[in-house]
Design an enzyme around this catalytic site. Sequence first.
Site, PDB file in Angstrom:
ATOM      1  N   CYS A  48       6.584-101.804  55.476  1.00 15.37           N
ATOM      2  CA  CYS A  48       6.805-101.429  54.070  1.00 15.37           C
ATOM      3  C   CYS A  48       8.246-101.691  53.671  1.00 15.37           C
ATOM      4  O   CYS A  48       9.139-100.898  53.991  1.00 15.37           O
ATOM      5  CB  CYS A  48       6.448 -99.963  53.849  1.00 15.37           C
ATOM      6  SG  CYS A  48       6.659 -99.423  52.138  1.00 15.37           S
TER       7      CYS A  48
ATOM      8  N   CYS B 159       9.699 -99.060  51.341  1.00 13.97           N
ATOM      9  CA  CYS B 159      10.065 -97.820  52.039  1.00 13.97           C
ATOM     10  C   CYS B 159      11.373 -97.971  52.808  1.00 13.97           C
ATOM     11  O   CYS B 159      12.218 -97.078  52.803  1.00 13.97           O
ATOM     12  CB  CYS B 159       8.968 -97.423  53.032  1.00 13.97           C
ATOM     13  SG  CYS B 159       7.300 -97.371  52.362  1.00 13.97           S
ATOM     14  N   ASP B 160      11.535 -99.091  53.494  1.00 15.04           N
ATOM     15  CA  ASP B 160      12.591 -99.208  54.492  1.00 15.04           C
ATOM     16  C   ASP B 160      13.660-100.260  54.207  1.00 15.04           C
ATOM     17  O   ASP B 160      14.644-100.345  54.941  1.00 15.04           O
ATOM     18  CB  ASP B 160      11.957 -99.508  55.867  1.00 15.04           C
ATOM     19  CG  ASP B 160      10.999 -98.413  56.304  1.00 15.04           C
ATOM     20  OD1 ASP B 160      11.269 -97.240  55.989  1.00 15.04           O
ATOM     21  OD2 ASP B 160       9.984 -98.733  56.950  1.00 15.04           O
TER      22      ASP B 160
END
Length: 327
Positions: A151, A154-155
């Site tokens: 992701c 997300c990261d």
Amino acid sequence: MLLVSKKSHHSNTIMDTPERVKCLIIGSGPAGYTAAIYGARADLKPYMVAGLQPGGQLTITTEVENYPGYPKGIQGPEMMEDFRKQAERFGTNISWSYVSSVDFSKAPYKVVVEEKTTILADSVIIATGASAKWLGLPSEQRLNGFGVSACAVCDGYFFRGQDVAIVGGGDTAAEEASYLAKLCTKVYMIVRKNELKASKAMQHRIFNTPNIEVLFNTETIEITGEKGVDGVQVFNTLTKQEKVLKITGFFVAIGHQPNTDIFKEWLTTDDQGYIKTIPGSSRTNIPGVFACGDAQDKIYRQAVTAAGSGCMAALDAERYLAENGLH
């Protein structure tokens, strides 16, 4: 009826499984736990079957910095523990087991746990999530959460000013590569075929972003690094040449698989298996059966949107039960 609890680190007790419940929640990620919190506060006395991966995908995530309320960030597993404790505080009964089959032909709905225990549910909330598809490399799993991610949204923030690689050639990979390009110095896009599957608009964006380099006809052999990613070994299937790309982040964007197989006989799904819900609600094609989180969301796939849809599912279930004289 008795069912051996799979609470693992929570406890190893034998717990009673009710024969009939008002609200059964299948799955225990952000969507399931939020549905449990709202359902319990509405006195639905929810019973949750946590599944084979209690806490969902966040339990294999390290730092979470984009969920509101955690100004210093939080580890994914710890965050899911917070969600669990809050759900239990209001009276949610959690079974650390899994659902093996369902029968939605008539209400109350039959749900079989671990192929042996049947529960009758007046309403069902499905929050089984989705699982990222992986390449299947040992190094990929070993370094998952230590430079390997599924992701970028997300990261990606953790790799600001660094060189990264992303595997995939579809719209998701293209979108995530574009996102990473705004944060990272260099983004290698590793594509097995000799073309992108992404839409023409997305391809145009990729080819016009100077710090994205697309490597066609390229396969990933191994991700290198001991305690974190320091490179990726790739192989060009046309030239037969191998090389190592010096990177610190490796993103896999070859798709997700919703965990919905046991519901497909009863619920309407799209061609990828995501449960279809009535727009603006969590309602499925069967009255009293609701879906939330990544099991029905292939677009956003964030913890905060999953939690929001879990809230919707609990409110929809409460309304359904009240309208049918069951609450």
